[in-house]
Design a protein around this motif. Structure first.
Motif, PDB file in Angstrom:
ATOM      1  N   ILE A 193      25.587 -24.167 119.081  1.00 29.04           N
ATOM      2  CA  ILE A 193      26.062 -25.591 119.044  1.00 29.04           C
ATOM      3  C   ILE A 193      27.422 -25.667 119.383  1.00 29.04           C
ATOM      4  CG2 ILE A 193      26.766 -25.062 116.474  1.00 29.04           C
ATOM      5  CD1 ILE A 193      25.829 -27.922 116.024  1.00 29.04           C
ATOM      6  N   GLU A 194      27.647 -26.957 120.172  1.00 35.14           N
ATOM      7  CA  GLU A 194      29.200 -27.088 120.347  1.00 35.14           C
ATOM      8  C   GLU A 194      29.864 -27.733 119.349  1.00 35.14           C
ATOM      9  OE1 GLU A 194      28.719 -29.693 124.247  1.00 35.14           O
ATOM     10  OE2 GLU A 194      29.303 -28.065 125.424  1.00 35.14           O
ATOM     11  N   VAL A 195      31.257 -27.411 119.103  1.00 32.06           N
ATOM     12  CA  VAL A 195      31.837 -27.962 117.941  1.00 32.06           C
ATOM     13  C   VAL A 195      33.423 -27.962 118.586  1.00 32.06           C
ATOM     14  CG1 VAL A 195      30.320 -26.842 116.392  1.00 32.06           C
ATOM     15  CG2 VAL A 195      32.205 -25.687 116.985  1.00 32.06           C
ATOM     16  N   ILE A 196      34.067 -28.885 117.487  1.00 30.14           N
ATOM     17  CA  ILE A 196      35.562 -28.924 117.691  1.00 30.14           C
ATOM     18  C   ILE A 196      35.890 -28.332 116.560  1.00 30.14           C
ATOM     19  CG2 ILE A 196      37.712 -30.139 118.481  1.00 30.14           C
ATOM     20  CD1 ILE A 196      36.188 -31.640 120.206  1.00 30.14           C
ATOM     21  N   ALA A 197      37.095 -27.339 116.321  1.00 32.17           N
ATOM     22  CA  ALA A 197      37.282 -26.911 114.941  1.00 32.17           C
ATOM     23  C   ALA A 197      38.566 -26.212 115.022  1.00 32.17           C
ATOM     24  CB  ALA A 197      36.154 -26.108 114.267  1.00 32.17           C
ATOM     25  N   PRO A 198      39.324 -26.021 114.045  1.00 29.38           N
ATOM     26  CA  PRO A 198      39.510 -27.022 112.793  1.00 29.38           C
ATOM     27  C   PRO A 198      40.143 -28.480 113.154  1.00 29.38           C
ATOM     28  CG  PRO A 198      41.267 -25.405 112.619  1.00 29.38           C
ATOM     29  CD  PRO A 198      40.562 -25.020 113.912  1.00 29.38           C
ATOM     30  N   LEU A 199      39.617 -29.276 112.589  1.00 25.89           N
ATOM     31  CA  LEU A 199      40.342 -30.899 112.652  1.00 25.89           C
ATOM     32  C   LEU A 199      40.955 -31.136 111.372  1.00 25.89           C
ATOM     33  CD1 LEU A 199      37.695 -32.418 114.828  1.00 25.89           C
ATOM     34  CD2 LEU A 199      39.869 -31.712 115.654  1.00 25.89           C
ATOM     35  N   GLY A 200      41.912 -32.159 111.405  1.00 27.66           N
ATOM     36  CA  GLY A 200      42.559 -32.722 110.417  1.00 27.66           C
ATOM     37  C   GLY A 200      43.350 -32.091 109.587  1.00 27.66           C
ATOM     38  N   ASN A 201      43.997 -32.597 108.461  1.00 27.77           N
ATOM     39  CA  ASN A 201      44.852 -31.826 107.529  1.00 27.77           C
ATOM     40  C   ASN A 201      44.340 -31.401 106.405  1.00 27.77           C
ATOM     41  OD1 ASN A 201      47.363 -32.179 109.405  1.00 27.77           O
ATOM     42  ND2 ASN A 201      47.184 -34.450 108.891  1.00 27.77           N
ATOM     43  N   GLY A 202      44.766 -30.113 105.925  1.00 29.27           N
ATOM     44  CA  GLY A 202      44.095 -29.712 104.686  1.00 29.27           C
ATOM     45  C   GLY A 202      44.874 -29.747 103.428  1.00 29.27           C
ATOM     46  N   PHE A 203      44.631 -29.247 102.319  1.00 28.13           N
ATOM     47  CA  PHE A 203      45.342 -29.341 101.075  1.00 28.13           C
ATOM     48  C   PHE A 203      46.792 -28.460 101.120  1.00 28.13           C
ATOM     49  CE2 PHE A 203      40.822 -30.014  99.732  1.00 28.13           C
ATOM     50  CZ  PHE A 203      41.031 -31.141  99.144  1.00 28.13           C
ATOM     51  N   ASP A 204      47.569 -28.878 100.628  1.00 28.02           N
ATOM     52  CA  ASP A 204      48.683 -28.333 100.450  1.00 28.02           C
ATOM     53  C   ASP A 204      48.566 -27.433  99.380  1.00 28.02           C
ATOM     54  OD1 ASP A 204      51.406 -27.449 100.192  1.00 28.02           O
ATOM     55  OD2 ASP A 204      52.319 -29.545  99.376  1.00 28.02           O
ATOM     56  N   ARG A 205      48.573 -26.215  99.224  1.00 25.32           N
ATOM     57  CA  ARG A 205      48.321 -25.272  97.912  1.00 25.32           C
ATOM     58  C   ARG A 205      49.467 -25.032  97.367  1.00 25.32           C
ATOM     59  NH1 ARG A 205      45.038 -21.297 101.901  1.00 25.32           N
ATOM     60  NH2 ARG A 205      46.483 -22.401 103.528  1.00 25.32           N
ATOM     61  N   ARG A 206      49.548 -25.009  96.360  1.00 26.07           N
ATOM     62  CA  ARG A 206      50.701 -24.835  95.566  1.00 26.07           C
ATOM     63  C   ARG A 206      50.503 -23.989  94.179  1.00 26.07           C
ATOM     64  NH1 ARG A 206      52.586 -31.473  94.830  1.00 26.07           N
ATOM     65  NH2 ARG A 206      52.800 -31.606  97.134  1.00 26.07           N
ATOM     66  N   GLU A 207      51.648 -23.439  93.724  1.00 23.66           N
ATOM     67  CA  GLU A 207      51.589 -22.444  92.507  1.00 23.66           C
ATOM     68  C   GLU A 207      51.301 -23.336  91.250  1.00 23.66           C
ATOM     69  OE1 GLU A 207      52.044 -19.338  92.612  1.00 23.66           O
ATOM     70  OE2 GLU A 207      52.769 -18.702  94.588  1.00 23.66           O
ATOM     71  N   GLY A 208      50.745 -22.604  90.337  1.00 28.42           N
ATOM     72  CA  GLY A 208      50.608 -23.272  89.030  1.00 28.42           C
ATOM     73  C   GLY A 208      49.312 -23.427  88.751  1.00 28.42           C
ATOM     74  N   LYS A 209      48.890 -24.111  87.530  1.00 30.75           N
ATOM     75  CA  LYS A 209      47.754 -24.473  86.826  1.00 30.75           C
ATOM     76  C   LYS A 209      47.014 -25.552  87.730  1.00 30.75           C
ATOM     77  CE  LYS A 209      45.792 -24.956  82.496  1.00 30.75           C
ATOM     78  NZ  LYS A 209      46.115 -24.977  80.948  1.00 30.75           N
ATOM     79  N   SER A 210      45.796 -25.392  88.362  1.00 31.58           N
ATOM     80  CA  SER A 210      45.106 -26.497  89.165  1.00 31.58           C
ATOM     81  C   SER A 210      43.941 -26.911  88.769  1.00 31.58           C
ATOM     82  CB  SER A 210      44.998 -25.834  90.426  1.00 31.58           C
ATOM     83  OG  SER A 210      46.268 -25.375  91.025  1.00 31.58           O
ATOM     84  N   ILE A 211      43.412 -28.082  88.630  1.00 36.42           N
ATOM     85  CA  ILE A 211      42.251 -28.586  88.709  1.00 36.42           C
ATOM     86  C   ILE A 211      41.515 -28.990  90.059  1.00 36.42           C
ATOM     87  CG2 ILE A 211      40.484 -30.221  87.424  1.00 36.42           C
ATOM     88  CD1 ILE A 211      42.736 -30.547  85.215  1.00 36.42           C
ATOM     89  N   LEU A 212      40.301 -28.376  90.231  1.00 34.46           N
ATOM     90  CA  LEU A 212      39.748 -28.846  91.492  1.00 34.46           C
ATOM     91  C   LEU A 212      38.734 -29.575  90.878  1.00 34.46           C
ATOM     92  CD1 LEU A 212      41.628 -26.648  92.521  1.00 34.46           C
ATOM     93  CD2 LEU A 212      39.532 -25.917  93.795  1.00 34.46           C
ATOM     94  N   ILE A 213      38.462 -30.801  91.744  1.00 33.49           N
ATOM     95  CA  ILE A 213      37.417 -31.799  91.409  1.00 33.49           C
ATOM     96  C   ILE A 213      36.387 -31.971  92.494  1.00 33.49           C
ATOM     97  CG2 ILE A 213      36.557 -33.989  90.441  1.00 33.49           C
ATOM     98  CD1 ILE A 213      39.537 -33.988  89.130  1.00 33.49           C
ATOM     99  N   GLY A 214      34.945 -31.629  92.278  1.00 34.22           N
ATOM    100  CA  GLY A 214      34.186 -32.131  93.646  1.00 34.22           C
ATOM    101  C   GLY A 214      33.150 -32.808  93.081  1.00 34.22           C
ATOM    102  N   GLY A 215      32.589 -33.904  93.984  1.00 29.76           N
ATOM    103  CA  GLY A 215      31.550 -34.697  93.476  1.00 29.76           C
ATOM    104  C   GLY A 215      30.712 -34.532  94.702  1.00 29.76           C
ATOM    105  N   GLY A 216      29.210 -34.416  94.455  1.00 30.54           N
ATOM    106  CA  GLY A 216      28.128 -34.664  95.346  1.00 30.54           C
ATOM    107  C   GLY A 216      28.694 -33.764  96.774  1.00 30.54           C
ATOM    108  N   ILE A 217      28.680 -34.168  98.043  1.00 31.27           N
ATOM    109  CA  ILE A 217      28.762 -33.518  99.244  1.00 31.27           C
ATOM    110  C   ILE A 217      30.484 -33.269  99.284  1.00 31.27           C
ATOM    111  CG2 ILE A 217      29.311 -35.206 100.760  1.00 31.27           C
ATOM    112  CD1 ILE A 217      26.851 -32.041 100.933  1.00 31.27           C
ATOM    113  N   GLY A 218      31.141 -33.774  98.174  1.00 37.84           N
ATOM    114  CA  GLY A 218      32.690 -33.121  98.142  1.00 37.84           C
ATOM    115  C   GLY A 218      33.085 -31.969  97.582  1.00 37.84           C
ATOM    116  N   ILE A 219      31.856 -31.412  97.000  1.00 43.45           N
ATOM    117  CA  ILE A 219      32.012 -30.134  96.250  1.00 43.45           C
ATOM    118  C   ILE A 219      32.107 -28.937  97.422  1.00 43.45           C
ATOM    119  CG2 ILE A 219      30.543 -28.297  95.169  1.00 43.45           C
ATOM    120  CD1 ILE A 219      29.402 -30.652  93.605  1.00 43.45           C
TER     121      ILE A 219
END
Length: 259
Positions: A94-120
């Motif tokens: 399959i033809e693709v272009i990857a990776p695209l866009g800007n991802g998360f700025d990962r930081r130290e500390g206590k994190s909550i990740l929240i995903g809903g539906g296809i955002g999981i």
């Protein structure tokens, strides 16, 4: 960010997770190892083999293996393009272009990740890569908890279902409140109503939040302005109050955009 070029990726596996959700692993050529360049929160553009469907389908990166040159996408059937992808088998190209866009700025500390539906799916790669204590709150319609088991080695997992069949009955904010979760930062991806609730919660509790926007895209590289969202500041590209989700995002600081 350098301009990504289209390449041919090899389908190494395809699994049906639910009636309408599929998981696919793609392997990239050595000279274009997209897995080595990718960070959680980015996406790939996947092209149809049907010449009548010119525009690619943007799909979030779920997981990655740099050494094997593999990227994983988990997607929902939403039309003819994704239906075509669901029929691909190991060995398909399959033809693709990857990776695209800007991802998360990962930081130290206590994190909550929240995903809903296809955002999981994009939350999985993030959960694997974050330092510190990680809690993941996943929102589903019902008891079809796709991907949820894969989070347990990397985080404390909390579930919310709309019908109350598993975990907290209600939405992801209900699950956060019911479990008295706290954090130094929040990361979220999902439908706009969910992100709106996350932004309000983060503001009320003075927690920095990053949200990944789900928008329909056309070009996927920031040229066509088909996927803009309203922003507080003017965009240098268009000189109006918007941001291109594909190029400036899909991840934004929650207070940076209006939803």
């Amino acid at each position: 960010m350098e301009q990504r070029k289209k390449c041919k990726a090899l389908v190494t596996s395809q699994t049906r997770l639910t009636a309408d959700i599929f998981s696919m692993w793609l392997q990239f050529p050595e000279e274009q190892n997209a897995a080595a360049a990718a960070v959680p929160g980015q996406f790939i553009s996947m092209y149809s083999a049907d010449g009548s469907r010119l525009l690619p389908r943007p799909i979030s990166i779920c997981d990655m293996d740099c050494e094997g040159r593999w990227l994983r996408v988990v997607y929902r059937l939403a039309g003819q393009g994704t239906e075509e992808f669901s029929k691909l088998r190991p060995g398909s190209i399959i033809e693709v272009i990857a990776p695209l866009g800007n991802g998360f700025d990962r930081r130290e500390g206590k994190s909550i990740l929240i995903g809903g539906g296809i955002g999981i799916p994009p939350m999985l790669a993030l959960a694997k890569s974050l330092p510190g204590e990680v809690s993941v709150v996943l929102g589903y319609r019902d008891k079809e908890l796709f991907l949820s088991d894969e989070f347990y080695p990397y985080a404390k997992v909390y579930i919310a279902t709309e019908d109350g069949s598993v975990g907290t009955k209600g939405n992801v904010i209900d699950a956060i409140l019911n479990n008295a979760l706290s954090a130094d930062q929040i990361y979220a991806c999902g439908p706009v109503p969910m992100l709106r609730g996350v932004k309000l919660y983060a503001r009320e509790h003075r927690i920095p939040a990053q949200i990944s926007m789900e928008e329909k895209m056309a070009c996927g590289i920031g040229a066509c302005l088909a996927c803009v969202c309203e922003s507080r500041a003017k965009d240098a590209h268009s000189n109006v109050h918007n941001k291109r989700v594909c190029k400036d995002g899909p991840v934004f600081a929650a207070e940076e955009i209006e939803i």
